[in-house]
Design an enzyme around this catalytic site. Structure first.
Site, mmCIF file in Angstrom:
data_model
loop_
_atom_site.group_PDB
_atom_site.id
_atom_site.type_symbol
_atom_site.label_atom_id
_atom_site.label_comp_id
_atom_site.label_asym_id
_atom_site.label_seq_id
_atom_site.Cartn_x
_atom_site.Cartn_y
_atom_site.Cartn_z
ATOM 1 N N HIS A 48 0.109 66.482 35.158
ATOM 2 C CA HIS A 48 0.800 67.524 35.741
ATOM 3 C C HIS A 48 1.980 67.943 34.873
ATOM 4 O O HIS A 48 2.543 68.841 35.039
ATOM 5 C CB HIS A 48 1.554 66.891 37.051
ATOM 6 N N ASP A 94 8.019 65.571 41.610
ATOM 7 C CA ASP A 94 7.911 65.692 40.187
ATOM 8 C C ASP A 94 9.326 66.185 39.630
ATOM 9 O O ASP A 94 9.438 66.923 38.832
ATOM 10 C CB ASP A 94 6.924 66.502 39.637
ATOM 11 N N HIS A 124 4.095 64.275 45.504
ATOM 12 C CA HIS A 124 5.506 63.488 44.691
ATOM 13 C C HIS A 124 6.472 64.994 44.551
ATOM 14 O O HIS A 124 6.002 66.267 44.297
ATOM 15 C CB HIS A 124 5.071 63.266 43.240
ATOM 16 N N HIS A 150 4.517 63.404 33.604
ATOM 17 C CA HIS A 150 4.129 63.855 34.886
ATOM 18 C C HIS A 150 4.887 63.882 36.223
ATOM 19 O O HIS A 150 4.608 64.640 37.128
ATOM 20 C CB HIS A 150 2.426 63.591 35.114
ATOM 21 N N ASP A 195 -1.479 69.852 42.779
ATOM 22 C CA ASP A 195 -1.676 68.509 42.251
ATOM 23 C C ASP A 195 -2.830 67.845 43.330
ATOM 24 O O ASP A 195 -2.561 67.769 44.362
ATOM 25 C CB ASP A 195 -0.269 67.526 42.157
ATOM 26 N N GLU A 213 -4.325 66.727 37.611
ATOM 27 C CA GLU A 213 -4.403 65.388 37.852
ATOM 28 C C GLU A 213 -5.709 64.920 38.366
ATOM 29 O O GLU A 213 -5.923 63.741 38.855
ATOM 30 C CB GLU A 213 -3.214 65.247 39.043
ATOM 31 N N ASP A 254 2.117 69.040 46.256
ATOM 32 C CA ASP A 254 2.088 67.762 45.847
ATOM 33 C C ASP A 254 2.581 66.556 46.557
ATOM 34 O O ASP A 254 3.544 66.832 47.447
ATOM 35 C CB ASP A 254 3.022 67.838 44.353
ATOM 36 N N ASP A 286 -3.244 65.067 44.111
ATOM 37 C CA ASP A 286 -2.886 63.889 44.886
ATOM 38 C C ASP A 286 -2.348 64.377 46.217
ATOM 39 O O ASP A 286 -1.679 63.736 46.939
ATOM 40 C CB ASP A 286 -2.163 62.789 43.985
HETATM 41 N N1 ARG Z 1 2.371 64.407 38.801
HETATM 42 C C1 ARG Z 1 2.243 63.151 39.379
HETATM 43 N N2 ARG Z 1 1.163 62.560 39.803
HETATM 44 N N3 ARG Z 1 3.371 62.523 39.298
HETATM 45 C C2 ARG Z 1 3.629 61.151 39.854
HETATM 46 C C3 ARG Z 1 4.986 60.750 39.747
HETATM 47 C C4 ARG Z 1 5.164 59.271 40.158
HETATM 48 C C5 ARG Z 1 6.655 58.750 40.103
HETATM 49 N N4 ARG Z 1 7.512 59.438 41.073
HETATM 50 C C6 ARG Z 1 6.982 58.780 38.711
HETATM 51 O O1 ARG Z 1 7.886 59.328 38.251
HETATM 52 O O2 ARG Z 1 6.497 58.047 37.928
HETATM 53 MN MN MN Z 2 2.637 66.306 40.397
HETATM 54 MN MN MN Z 3 1.489 64.095 42.507
#
Ligand code: ARG
Ligand code: MN
Ligand code: MN
Length: 317
Positions: free
Chosen positions: A115, A141, A139, A154, A240, A289, A137, A242
């Site tokens: 990402h 991010d 998350h 990411h 994303d 991702e 997402d 996920d």
């Molecule tokens: N784009 C993604 N899949 N991001 C996942 C981030 C997971 C977690 N918040 C981190 O900073 O490591």
């Molecule tokens: Mn993401």
């Molecule tokens: Mn994510």
């Protein structure tokens, strides 16, 4: 430069053509294999899905970017964020390529890659003027090198685009026309503690999974698009994989249970396409991702291809 779709003689709308850009980049994540995401999405039927959508597209191939493989011998850097120099190189390359695609009157469809590539897409897309963002997402991010629990970039691209925290001193990372008030996260269910605090205090909007549970995906995405498009003339949509439940999309590096179903994801992309048909809202799209090494028979790659085509107008009937 015209970013808008054109109105044909009979009054029907002709969608602008699409430039497909692969970004086989994995330096923003820990799990090897996400660099093969562009191949997995193409092999998952992207061109057939875009053909079915009636999208006029050209695949520009993959960008040359550094990867874990090409850097295997190099010492890892000591900073709090891993491979920031590689991320900077990718961001510059991709921003210029996205800028060019927009200048040619096309909508860039960017295939990741992890990402962090959204930093390049947003930086390029924001050169054309103020930009809203809808971030689908699990998350937020919104980490910074200081706050990140993992050091993986990411988990930082939205904070980077806004020039938040440490990123204030990294002008290469920011997309200065990305408007915080027009930035919306949809479907969040895994936020780190510092992210929670920042997002609560910010001018961004966050719709969590519980908002989707109580209000339904359609109304939530409609409101997200209202906010993202208010007063700006384009939005970047970042998907994303996920965001989906791992049952539906197992091929991702940071899966989080409790996500949206494949059908809900399609509904969301249909709303994006409808809004674009009505208002020419979509400036750029990235799909990120997808990690075929972790996938089951390329299920996630196929779903990514189908969702991208839906966002660009593929309909069931
Ligand atoms: N784009 C993604 N899949 N991001 C996942 C981030 C997971 C977690 N918040 C981190 O900073 O490591
Ligand atoms: Mn993401
Ligand atoms: Mn994510």
């Amino acid at each position: 430069m015209s970013l808008q779709s054109t109105q044909s003689g009979d009054g029907s709308r002709t969608a602008p053509p699409v430039t497909v850009l692969g970004v086989p980049f994995d330096l923003g994540a820990d799990r090897h294999g996400v660099d093969m995401g562009p191949s997995a999405i193409r092999y998952g039927g992207l061109s057939a899905a875009l053909d079915a959508a009636g999208v006029d597209y050209a695949d520009a191939g993959d960008l040359a970017v550094p990867t874990l493989r090409t850097r295997a011998d190099e010492a890892t850097d000591e900073s709090d964020a891993k491979h920031l120099d590689g991320v900077a190189e990718m961001t510059e390359t991709l921003a210029d390529r996205v800028d060019r695609a927009l200048g040619e009157g096309t909508v860039p469809l960017v295939l990741g890659g992890d990402h962090s590539i959204a930093m390049g897409t947003m930086r390029g897309a924001a050169r054309a003027g103020p930009l809203g963002v809808v971030w689908f997402d699990a998350h937020g991010d919104y980490n910074t090198p200081t706050s990140s629990p993992s050091g993986n970039v990411h988990g930082m691209p939205l904070a980077a685009a806004h020039g938040y925290g440490d990123f204030a001193e990294m002008p290469w990372a920011t997309a200065s026309n990305v408007v915080e008030e027009n930035t919306v996260i949809v479907g969040a269910r895994s936020l780190d503690r510092d992210e929670q605090a920042v997002l609560r205090d910010s001018d961004m909007s966050v719709f969590t999974m519980s908002d989707i549970d109580s209000r339904g995906i359609g109304p939530v995405v409609e409101e997200a698009l209202d906010i993202a498009t208010d007063g700006v003339d384009g939005v970047h949509v970042s998907l994303d994989l996920d965001w989906l439940d791992p049952e539906d999309a197992p091929g991702v590096g940071t899966p989080v249970p409790g996500g949206v179903t494949y059908r809900e994801a399609h509904t969301a992309m249909e709303r994006v396409a409808d809004r674009d048909a009505a208002e020419s809202a979509l400036r750029s799209l990235d799909v990120v991702e997808v990690n075929p090494v972790l996938d089951t028979r390329n299920e996630t790659g196929e779903k990514a291809a189908s969702l991208a085509a839906t966002a660009l107008g593929k309909q069931i009937l």
